[in-house]
Design an enzyme around this catalytic site. Structure first.
Site, PDB file in Angstrom:
ATOM      1  N   HIS A  10     136.599 118.718  40.431  1.00  0.00           N
ATOM      2  CA  HIS A  10     135.183 118.870  40.785  1.00  0.00           C
ATOM      3  C   HIS A  10     134.481 119.863  39.843  1.00  0.00           C
ATOM      4  O   HIS A  10     134.871 119.985  38.699  1.00  0.00           O
ATOM      5  CB  HIS A  10     135.065 119.255  42.259  1.00  0.00           C
ATOM      6  CG  HIS A  10     135.820 118.318  43.143  1.00  0.00           C
ATOM      7  ND1 HIS A  10     135.358 117.066  43.497  1.00  0.00           N
ATOM      8  CD2 HIS A  10     137.070 118.423  43.702  1.00  0.00           C
ATOM      9  CE1 HIS A  10     136.246 116.448  44.248  1.00  0.00           C
ATOM     10  NE2 HIS A  10     137.303 117.238  44.384  1.00  0.00           N
ATOM     11  N   GLU A  24     135.775 123.694  47.328  1.00  0.00           N
ATOM     12  CA  GLU A  24     136.972 123.263  46.606  1.00  0.00           C
ATOM     13  C   GLU A  24     136.894 123.581  45.122  1.00  0.00           C
ATOM     14  O   GLU A  24     137.874 124.008  44.502  1.00  0.00           O
ATOM     15  CB  GLU A  24     137.175 121.763  46.815  1.00  0.00           C
ATOM     16  CG  GLU A  24     138.402 121.203  46.114  1.00  0.00           C
ATOM     17  CD  GLU A  24     138.560 119.712  46.312  1.00  0.00           C
ATOM     18  OE1 GLU A  24     139.533 119.148  45.758  1.00  0.00           O
ATOM     19  OE2 GLU A  24     137.719 119.096  47.007  1.00  0.00           O
ATOM     20  N   HIS A  79     143.461 120.510  43.190  1.00  0.00           N
ATOM     21  CA  HIS A  79     142.448 120.241  44.213  1.00  0.00           C
ATOM     22  C   HIS A  79     142.777 120.982  45.504  1.00  0.00           C
ATOM     23  O   HIS A  79     143.860 121.553  45.657  1.00  0.00           O
ATOM     24  CB  HIS A  79     142.406 118.734  44.518  1.00  0.00           C
ATOM     25  CG  HIS A  79     141.898 117.899  43.388  1.00  0.00           C
ATOM     26  ND1 HIS A  79     140.617 117.410  43.338  1.00  0.00           N
ATOM     27  CD2 HIS A  79     142.508 117.479  42.249  1.00  0.00           C
ATOM     28  CE1 HIS A  79     140.450 116.715  42.224  1.00  0.00           C
ATOM     29  NE2 HIS A  79     141.588 116.745  41.542  1.00  0.00           N
ATOM     30  N   GLU A 145     147.254 119.025  46.109  1.00  0.00           N
ATOM     31  CA  GLU A 145     146.239 119.262  47.145  1.00  0.00           C
ATOM     32  C   GLU A 145     146.634 120.537  47.880  1.00  0.00           C
ATOM     33  O   GLU A 145     147.524 120.548  48.727  1.00  0.00           O
ATOM     34  CB  GLU A 145     146.171 118.076  48.109  1.00  0.00           C
ATOM     35  CG  GLU A 145     145.636 116.797  47.484  1.00  0.00           C
ATOM     36  CD  GLU A 145     144.106 116.780  47.403  1.00  0.00           C
ATOM     37  OE1 GLU A 145     143.477 117.834  47.646  1.00  0.00           O
ATOM     38  OE2 GLU A 145     143.547 115.707  47.098  1.00  0.00           O
TER      39      GLU A 145
END
Length: 257
Positions: A10, A24, A79, A145
């Protein structure tokens, strides 16, 4: 020279998952920069390349277009998760990959979970999925993650610097083992915390506890002894008893009136 490509998920106008005062994109960037710093400062013959080193937006194809010609030996896309439930940590490889990617995922996942074990993080396992960053690159590639932004218990962990440090160290250790990197002579393994500086996540509570007389404002990062905890608990006990006594006095006065 070994090359490691780190992709901070992102960025810019795309915050990724948002919740509990966290974004995030910020955590992904902090972890990515931390991995680069530790690998390059502590190990011989490694260069870490980043999709982004600041808060900028990049399309997925722009990320892979940068990574493909770099000649990296491996890629990690970093992430945080979202979607509720119990939270936890998990990793992904592409659905059809080489044995090298599976080996890298196993080692990276194992090292990150080992670093997070003291904090009670749930292990959601090693998985495969058709994700752009791990599909479009030919080198061994894994997407991590790192806990759930929208799960309160995970978010509380992500606000602790020591948990972020553990996530960083887990990524470093997994990369080091896979590439067989050698430590530099005299390299500092971990950065010692300054116990005289309060962590940002604890600052409001620390200030309140000082104002209410529980702590003297010194050594916020120091470990507490049993005798020190006895003093704090005794102060709390006295305050509770005083509060109860005040309520009782008020109750008696109102009845007499």
């Amino acid at each position: 020279m070994k090359k490691v490509w780190i992709d901070a998920g992102h960025g810019g106008k795309d915050p990724g998952a948002v919740g509990n005062g966290l974004q995030e994109k910020d955590i992904a960037l902090a972890v990515s920069l931390g991995v680069k710093q530790r690998l390059e400062s502590q190990y011989v013959g490694v260069q870490v390349l980043l999709s982004r080193s600041t808060d900028v937006f990049l399309e997925l194809k722009d990320r892979t277009n940068k990574a493909k010609p770099a000649g990296a030996d491996l890629l990690v896309s970093i992430h945080c998760n979202a979607g509720g439930g119990p939270g936890g940590f998990e990793t992904f490889r592409y659905t059809s990959v080489s044995a090298a990617s599976k080996t890298f995922q196993n080692g990276l996942h194992t090292e990150i979970m080992a670093a997070l074990k003291p904090y009670g993080v749930i292990d959601r396992g090693q998985k495969s999925k058709n994700l752009h960053m791990i599909r479009e690159n030919k080198m061994p590639a894994v997407l991590t993650e790192n806990l759930f932004i929208d799960v309160l218990s995970d978010a509380a962990k992500l606000k602790r610097q020591e948990v972020i440090d553990a996530i960083i160290q887990g990524h470093v250790s997994g990369t080091v083992k896979y590439l067989g990197l050698k430590r530099k002579e005299g390299a500092v393994v971990t950065k010692e915390r300054d116990i005289n500086v309060v962590s940002p996540w604890a600052a409001p509570a620390w200030e309140e506890m000082q104002k209410n007389g529980y702590y003297d404002g010194k050594r916020p990062g120091a470990a507490i002894t049993r005798e020190e905890s006895a003093i704090v608990l005794n102060r709390l006990r006295k305050n509770i008893l005083d509060l109860i006594a005040g309520v009782m006095r008020g109750s008696v006065k109102s009845r007499s009136d």
